[in-house]
Design a protein around this motif. Structure first.
Motif, PDB file in Angstrom:
ATOM      1  N   VAL A 103       0.861  -1.188   0.000  1.00  0.00           N
ATOM      2  CA  VAL A 103       0.000   0.000   0.000  1.00  0.00           C
ATOM      3  C   VAL A 103       0.896   1.237   0.000  1.00  0.00           C
ATOM      4  O   VAL A 103       1.118   1.854   1.043  1.00  0.00           O
ATOM      5  CB  VAL A 103      -0.938   0.014   1.229  1.00  0.00           C
ATOM      6  N   PRO A 104       1.435   1.617  -1.144  1.00  0.00           N
ATOM      7  CA  PRO A 104       2.325   2.782  -1.188  1.00  0.00           C
ATOM      8  C   PRO A 104       1.583   4.060  -0.819  1.00  0.00           C
ATOM      9  O   PRO A 104       0.362   4.151  -0.990  1.00  0.00           O
ATOM     10  CB  PRO A 104       2.801   2.805  -2.645  1.00  0.00           C
ATOM     11  N   PRO A 105       2.292   5.060  -0.311  1.00  0.00           N
ATOM     12  CA  PRO A 105       1.627   6.308   0.099  1.00  0.00           C
ATOM     13  C   PRO A 105       0.879   6.994  -1.040  1.00  0.00           C
ATOM     14  O   PRO A 105      -0.128   7.662  -0.803  1.00  0.00           O
ATOM     15  CB  PRO A 105       2.793   7.174   0.598  1.00  0.00           C
ATOM     16  N   ASP A 106       1.355   6.841  -2.274  1.00  0.00           N
ATOM     17  CA  ASP A 106       0.702   7.504  -3.404  1.00  0.00           C
ATOM     18  C   ASP A 106      -0.283   6.578  -4.121  1.00  0.00           C
ATOM     19  O   ASP A 106      -0.567   6.760  -5.310  1.00  0.00           O
ATOM     20  CB  ASP A 106       1.751   8.010  -4.392  1.00  0.00           C
ATOM     21  N   LEU A 107      -0.815   5.595  -3.412  1.00  0.00           N
ATOM     22  CA  LEU A 107      -1.741   4.640  -4.012  1.00  0.00           C
ATOM     23  C   LEU A 107      -2.985   5.345  -4.545  1.00  0.00           C
ATOM     24  O   LEU A 107      -3.593   6.176  -3.858  1.00  0.00           O
ATOM     25  CB  LEU A 107      -2.150   3.594  -2.967  1.00  0.00           C
ATOM     26  N   ASP A 108      -3.360   5.010  -5.759  1.00  0.00           N
ATOM     27  CA  ASP A 108      -4.582   5.550  -6.355  1.00  0.00           C
ATOM     28  C   ASP A 108      -5.770   4.753  -5.825  1.00  0.00           C
ATOM     29  O   ASP A 108      -5.933   3.575  -6.139  1.00  0.00           O
ATOM     30  CB  ASP A 108      -4.506   5.447  -7.877  1.00  0.00           C
ATOM     31  N   ARG A 109      -6.574   5.406  -5.017  1.00  0.00           N
ATOM     32  CA  ARG A 109      -7.711   4.740  -4.382  1.00  0.00           C
ATOM     33  C   ARG A 109      -9.034   5.073  -5.071  1.00  0.00           C
ATOM     34  O   ARG A 109     -10.096   4.998  -4.452  1.00  0.00           O
ATOM     35  CB  ARG A 109      -7.777   5.123  -2.901  1.00  0.00           C
ATOM     36  N   THR A 110      -8.962   5.412  -6.334  1.00  0.00           N
ATOM     37  CA  THR A 110     -10.188   5.773  -7.049  1.00  0.00           C
ATOM     38  C   THR A 110     -11.103   4.562  -7.213  1.00  0.00           C
ATOM     39  O   THR A 110     -12.310   4.634  -6.955  1.00  0.00           O
ATOM     40  CB  THR A 110      -9.843   6.356  -8.430  1.00  0.00           C
ATOM     41  N   ASN A 111     -10.529   3.446  -7.650  1.00  0.00           N
ATOM     42  CA  ASN A 111     -11.307   2.232  -7.880  1.00  0.00           C
ATOM     43  C   ASN A 111     -11.252   1.322  -6.661  1.00  0.00           C
ATOM     44  O   ASN A 111     -10.340   1.424  -5.830  1.00  0.00           O
ATOM     45  CB  ASN A 111     -10.765   1.495  -9.105  1.00  0.00           C
ATOM     46  N   PRO A 112     -12.219   0.410  -6.533  1.00  0.00           N
ATOM     47  CA  PRO A 112     -12.222  -0.516  -5.387  1.00  0.00           C
ATOM     48  C   PRO A 112     -10.909  -1.281  -5.278  1.00  0.00           C
ATOM     49  O   PRO A 112     -10.376  -1.778  -6.281  1.00  0.00           O
ATOM     50  CB  PRO A 112     -13.395  -1.453  -5.696  1.00  0.00           C
ATOM     51  N   LEU A 113     -10.405  -1.396  -4.066  1.00  0.00           N
ATOM     52  CA  LEU A 113      -9.117  -2.055  -3.861  1.00  0.00           C
ATOM     53  C   LEU A 113      -9.169  -3.535  -4.221  1.00  0.00           C
ATOM     54  O   LEU A 113      -8.175  -4.106  -4.674  1.00  0.00           O
ATOM     55  CB  LEU A 113      -8.671  -1.889  -2.402  1.00  0.00           C
ATOM     56  N   ASP A 114     -10.314  -4.172  -4.011  1.00  0.00           N
ATOM     57  CA  ASP A 114     -10.401  -5.606  -4.283  1.00  0.00           C
ATOM     58  C   ASP A 114     -10.553  -5.916  -5.767  1.00  0.00           C
ATOM     59  O   ASP A 114     -10.644  -7.090  -6.144  1.00  0.00           O
ATOM     60  CB  ASP A 114     -11.551  -6.231  -3.501  1.00  0.00           C
ATOM     61  N   GLU A 115     -10.566  -4.890  -6.611  1.00  0.00           N
ATOM     62  CA  GLU A 115     -10.624  -5.110  -8.053  1.00  0.00           C
ATOM     63  C   GLU A 115      -9.285  -4.840  -8.727  1.00  0.00           C
ATOM     64  O   GLU A 115      -9.164  -4.982  -9.944  1.00  0.00           O
ATOM     65  CB  GLU A 115     -11.699  -4.218  -8.681  1.00  0.00           C
ATOM     66  N   ARG A 116      -8.294  -4.483  -7.947  1.00  0.00           N
ATOM     67  CA  ARG A 116      -6.986  -4.169  -8.516  1.00  0.00           C
ATOM     68  C   ARG A 116      -6.305  -5.444  -9.019  1.00  0.00           C
ATOM     69  O   ARG A 116      -6.446  -6.518  -8.432  1.00  0.00           O
ATOM     70  CB  ARG A 116      -6.093  -3.488  -7.476  1.00  0.00           C
ATOM     71  N   ALA A 117      -5.546  -5.313 -10.101  1.00  0.00           N
ATOM     72  CA  ALA A 117      -4.835  -6.456 -10.682  1.00  0.00           C
ATOM     73  C   ALA A 117      -3.385  -6.478 -10.221  1.00  0.00           C
ATOM     74  O   ALA A 117      -2.472  -6.732 -11.001  1.00  0.00           O
ATOM     75  CB  ALA A 117      -4.907  -6.402 -12.202  1.00  0.00           C
ATOM     76  N   ASP A 118      -3.169  -6.201  -8.939  1.00  0.00           N
ATOM     77  CA  ASP A 118      -1.818  -6.210  -8.386  1.00  0.00           C
ATOM     78  C   ASP A 118      -1.805  -7.013  -7.093  1.00  0.00           C
ATOM     79  O   ASP A 118      -2.800  -7.649  -6.723  1.00  0.00           O
ATOM     80  CB  ASP A 118      -1.311  -4.781  -8.160  1.00  0.00           C
ATOM     81  N   PHE A 119      -0.678  -6.994  -6.404  1.00  0.00           N
ATOM     82  CA  PHE A 119      -0.529  -7.782  -5.182  1.00  0.00           C
ATOM     83  C   PHE A 119      -1.549  -7.377  -4.125  1.00  0.00           C
ATOM     84  O   PHE A 119      -2.109  -8.234  -3.426  1.00  0.00           O
ATOM     85  CB  PHE A 119       0.896  -7.614  -4.650  1.00  0.00           C
ATOM     86  N   LEU A 120      -1.808  -6.084  -4.006  1.00  0.00           N
ATOM     87  CA  LEU A 120      -2.792  -5.605  -3.038  1.00  0.00           C
ATOM     88  C   LEU A 120      -4.166  -6.185  -3.329  1.00  0.00           C
ATOM     89  O   LEU A 120      -4.838  -6.718  -2.432  1.00  0.00           O
ATOM     90  CB  LEU A 120      -2.839  -4.073  -3.061  1.00  0.00           C
ATOM     91  N   GLY A 121      -4.594  -6.093  -4.581  1.00  0.00           N
ATOM     92  CA  GLY A 121      -5.909  -6.616  -4.935  1.00  0.00           C
ATOM     93  C   GLY A 121      -6.018  -8.111  -4.714  1.00  0.00           C
ATOM     94  O   GLY A 121      -7.048  -8.613  -4.245  1.00  0.00           O
ATOM     95  N   ARG A 122      -4.952  -8.845  -5.026  1.00  0.00           N
ATOM     96  CA  ARG A 122      -4.993 -10.303  -4.845  1.00  0.00           C
ATOM     97  C   ARG A 122      -5.071 -10.672  -3.369  1.00  0.00           C
ATOM     98  O   ARG A 122      -5.771 -11.611  -2.988  1.00  0.00           O
ATOM     99  CB  ARG A 122      -3.766 -10.932  -5.496  1.00  0.00           C
ATOM    100  N   CYS A 123      -4.339  -9.944  -2.534  1.00  0.00           N
ATOM    101  CA  CYS A 123      -4.399 -10.218  -1.091  1.00  0.00           C
ATOM    102  C   CYS A 123      -5.800  -9.959  -0.545  1.00  0.00           C
ATOM    103  O   CYS A 123      -6.331 -10.755   0.248  1.00  0.00           O
ATOM    104  CB  CYS A 123      -3.377  -9.350  -0.352  1.00  0.00           C
ATOM    105  N   ILE A 124      -6.408  -8.860  -0.953  1.00  0.00           N
ATOM    106  CA  ILE A 124      -7.745  -8.531  -0.456  1.00  0.00           C
ATOM    107  C   ILE A 124      -8.765  -9.560  -0.932  1.00  0.00           C
ATOM    108  O   ILE A 124      -9.643  -9.983  -0.169  1.00  0.00           O
ATOM    109  CB  ILE A 124      -8.140  -7.107  -0.900  1.00  0.00           C
ATOM    110  N   ARG A 125      -8.651  -9.991  -2.178  1.00  0.00           N
ATOM    111  CA  ARG A 125      -9.592 -11.002  -2.669  1.00  0.00           C
ATOM    112  C   ARG A 125      -9.409 -12.330  -1.938  1.00  0.00           C
ATOM    113  O   ARG A 125     -10.375 -13.058  -1.704  1.00  0.00           O
ATOM    114  CB  ARG A 125      -9.420 -11.182  -4.181  1.00  0.00           C
ATOM    115  N   LEU A 126      -8.174 -12.644  -1.578  1.00  0.00           N
ATOM    116  CA  LEU A 126      -7.933 -13.887  -0.832  1.00  0.00           C
ATOM    117  C   LEU A 126      -8.517 -13.815   0.576  1.00  0.00           C
ATOM    118  O   LEU A 126      -8.870 -14.852   1.153  1.00  0.00           O
ATOM    119  CB  LEU A 126      -6.432 -14.173  -0.766  1.00  0.00           C
ATOM    120  N   LEU A 127      -8.623 -12.615   1.133  1.00  0.00           N
ATOM    121  CA  LEU A 127      -9.208 -12.484   2.472  1.00  0.00           C
ATOM    122  C   LEU A 127     -10.671 -12.902   2.491  1.00  0.00           C
ATOM    123  O   LEU A 127     -11.209 -13.229   3.551  1.00  0.00           O
ATOM    124  CB  LEU A 127      -9.073 -11.039   2.966  1.00  0.00           C
TER     125      LEU A 127
END
Length: 618
Positions: A458-482
């Motif tokens: 979760v970098p400080p300059d993260l673009d939070r415009t779209n839902p985090l659980d829809e991201r195609a990166d490590f953050l999105g994959r972790c949230i979907r696994l939760l």
């Protein structure tokens, strides 16, 4: 098959060798259930008796040994009738053949394979082999130390794996007794380096050899500290970290292998890398080992004897905090009594693996021969390596922003399991969870690793415009696994990793990922509602949900995304009908599980009430 048994019995020393070979081959080619129990047992005894008396006056000569032992191994694949192989006398015969036939490598290896198969089929044979009558354990350790080929190493390591599966005095003797001046720790460390060189060279059986050596190492790491009653380390509240300093010599070669093992395709995590991870998980990240884990000591200290390594680690532990906050992560730290001048005059002897890697590296850079290859750079970052593997593995198994519970993901993994020859019951939980656990342990032990993990995820300059659980990166994959239903162990492991990366602070975790995504994780930790925002001193990467200053948008504390500027719209407004159905299916599964758990709880409650009424305690 009485006719084959009779045919073999009729052989003599004067029988042409071609006929002897033909009879032995007929035994090898016979279908598994050709022989009944009695004929199989009798034929095994006859073959072993003849092998014991190899010579010109016997049915079998030295040249027949390899084929005869292959026949014994083939017969011994069926437990019924193979019991003679587990007898002390016959195990001694096979062990003796493995050493006396050293000029016949194939025959010697076949004898060891017979022993390995016997230990697999008959548990009691393991105790028989290490008994004083046979003394096979010590013999196998000695042969492993002298093994020169990956195939020999693999077979001997497989035998030692079976001998160390359960706790026994043999494991304790392996660690505490030196055989020709070397302990099993020294032998394993040496074999890990030499098999790595063979893997890089593409040698057959090299990966199998390292895999089984790692299995032996894991058994020892798992059992020995508990057998000697070692004191648990300081972080034993979370983990069972019983430890013995006599095992410290295993960590440097394991880390070298962890950093050096080449990538594989299609699955990024396969043996022996998976077994390296399993072994590393068992080793604690305590103060004495922390300099080795995070590469804070010079290479010579990392490869020295256990006693010198322990004392050096203690000297370096006073500078751990300053080293971990150094701009160059993993840079060597000098001890209090060690000056740069003194260290520069010290001769550092590279390991076998380092010398081999130097030669390979030099060959790639230039076709000319280097007069004296220098040791490779020691700037190995274990946390960076772990994070890179997580990124690669997650992006491979959960491509783009795919749902980890989707049928496509599960079917693709099944196909890869079949293609790689892994056991059919292998799951994504089995493959990925240990790596996540390793990352968690590193985060728990090292503050700089926690900070790096937060900044990477979760970098400080993260673009939070779209839902985090829809991201195609490590953050999105972790949230979907939760929110995964099928990968429960991986789900729990990812949750613990994120929680550890957030300093085990519920407020920081909620502010970074959104309370809605981590509510289930926090509920299991006793946090029943959204925690208040963390103080700014906890993490520079933690967003301020209430911030409304110029250039910063307000963040929704539940979703972790930017709060809408206009009127609030429905959460399902942008969802397709298929997405709504998928969410409903997940809810139905969760409600069904909750209903079953409540029903089970009610039954237990009723039983308690009934027993209390009968006893008159209610």
């Amino acid at each position: 098959m009485a006719d084959v048994l009779q045919t073999y019995t009729e052989l003599s020393s004067s029988t042409p060798r071609s006929q002897v070979s033909s009879v032995l081959q007929s035994i090898i080619n016979a279908p598994p259930f050709t022989f009944d129990q009695s004929s199989r047992a009798e034929l095994i005894r006859l073959l072993l008796k003849d092998l014991k008396s190899l010579g010109p006056k016997s049915r079998l000569t030295t040249k027949d040994a390899a084929q005869a032992l292959l026949a014994v191994k083939t017969l011994g694949r069926i437990p019924s009738g193979s019991e003679p192989l587990s007898e002390a006398g016959n195990l001694s015969t096979l062990l003796s053949l493995s050493t006396s036939l050293k000029d016949e490598p194939e025959a010697s290896t076949e004898a060891l394979r017979c022993i390995a198969n016997t230990l697999l089929l008959f548990d009691h044979a393991r105790q028989t082999l290490i008994s004083k009558e046979v003394n096979g354990g010590d013999a196998c350790v000695s042969m492993l130390d002298k093994a020169t080929t990956p195939e020999q190493t693999f077979t001997l390591a497989r035998i030692l794996f079976f001998l160390t599966v359960s706790r026994s005095a043999f494991i304790q003797s392996l660690i505490e007794e030196k055989r020709p001046g070397r302990t099993i720790v020294d032998i394993i460390a040496s074999k890990l380096d030499t098999t790595m060189v063979s893997i890089l060279a593409g040698t057959k059986f090299a990966r199998d050899a390292m895999t089984d050596i790692l299995k032996v190492a894991f058994n020892i790491l798992l059992h020995y500290p508990k057998m000697v009653g070692s004191e648990p380390s300081s972080d034993a509240k979370e983990w069972d970290d019983s430890w013995s300093t006599k095992l410290e010599g295993l960590l440097p070669p394991l880390l070298r292998a962890y950093h050096t093992i080449p990538p594989t395709f299609p699955m990024p995590l396969v043996a022996p890398l998976t077994h390296i991870i399993h072994a590393l998980i068992v080793i604690p990240v305590n103060p004495s080992l922390r300099p080795i884990w995070f590469n804070m000591i010079p290479p010579a200290m990392g490869r020295s004897s256990t006693s010198s390594r322990t004392s050096s680690s203690r000297k370096s532990s006073t500078n751990i905090n300053s080293a971990s906050s150094s701009p160059v992560l993993g840079s060597p730290t000098l001890g209090p009594s060690e000056s740069p001048d003194r260290r520069s005059n010290t001769s550092i002897k590279p390991s076998t693996l380092d010398r081999a890697l130097s030669v390979i590296s030099a060959g790639r850079k230039s076709l000319s021969r280097s007069p004296s290859p220098s040791p490779p750079s020691t700037s190995r970052d274990v946390f960076q390596r772990t994070h890179d593997l997580l990124e690669v593995a997650f992006s491979h198994h959960f491509p783009d922003n795919s749902d980890p519970d989707s049928q496509e993901v599960r079917e693709a993994f099944k196909q890869e399991v079949e293609a790689t020859g892994a056991p059919s019951d292998t799951s994504l939980d089995d493959i990925l969870s240990p790596l996540v656990v390793l990352c968690t342990r590193l985060c728990l032990a090292d503050e700089s690793s926690r900070v790096r993990m937060r900044e990477w995820t979760v970098p400080p300059d993260l673009d939070r415009t779209n839902p985090l659980d829809e991201r195609a990166d490590f953050l999105g994959r972790c949230i979907r696994l939760l929110g995964s239903v099928y990968h429960t162990r991986l789900k729990d492991a990812v949750g613990e990793m994120l929680y550890a990366a957030c300093d085990s602070d519920a407020a920081l975790l909620s502010s970074l990922f959104g309370y809605g995504h981590v509510a289930g994780l926090l509920f299991n930790k006793g946090v029943m509602s959204a925690p208040p925002p963390p103080s700014t001193s906890l993490s520079s990467s933690a967003p301020d949900p209430s911030s409304s200053t110029t250039g910063q948008r307000e963040i929704n504390p539940i979703t972790g995304t930017y709060a809408p500027n206009g009127p609030t719209v429905s959460a399902t407004a942008d969802m397709t009908e298929d997405e709504k159905e998928q969410e409903m299916e997940k809810l139905f599964v969760l409600f069904d599980r909750l209903e079953r758990e409540l029903e089970l709880f009610a039954r237990k409650r009723r039983r308690c009430v009934e027993f209390s009424c009968r006893d008159g305690t209610l």
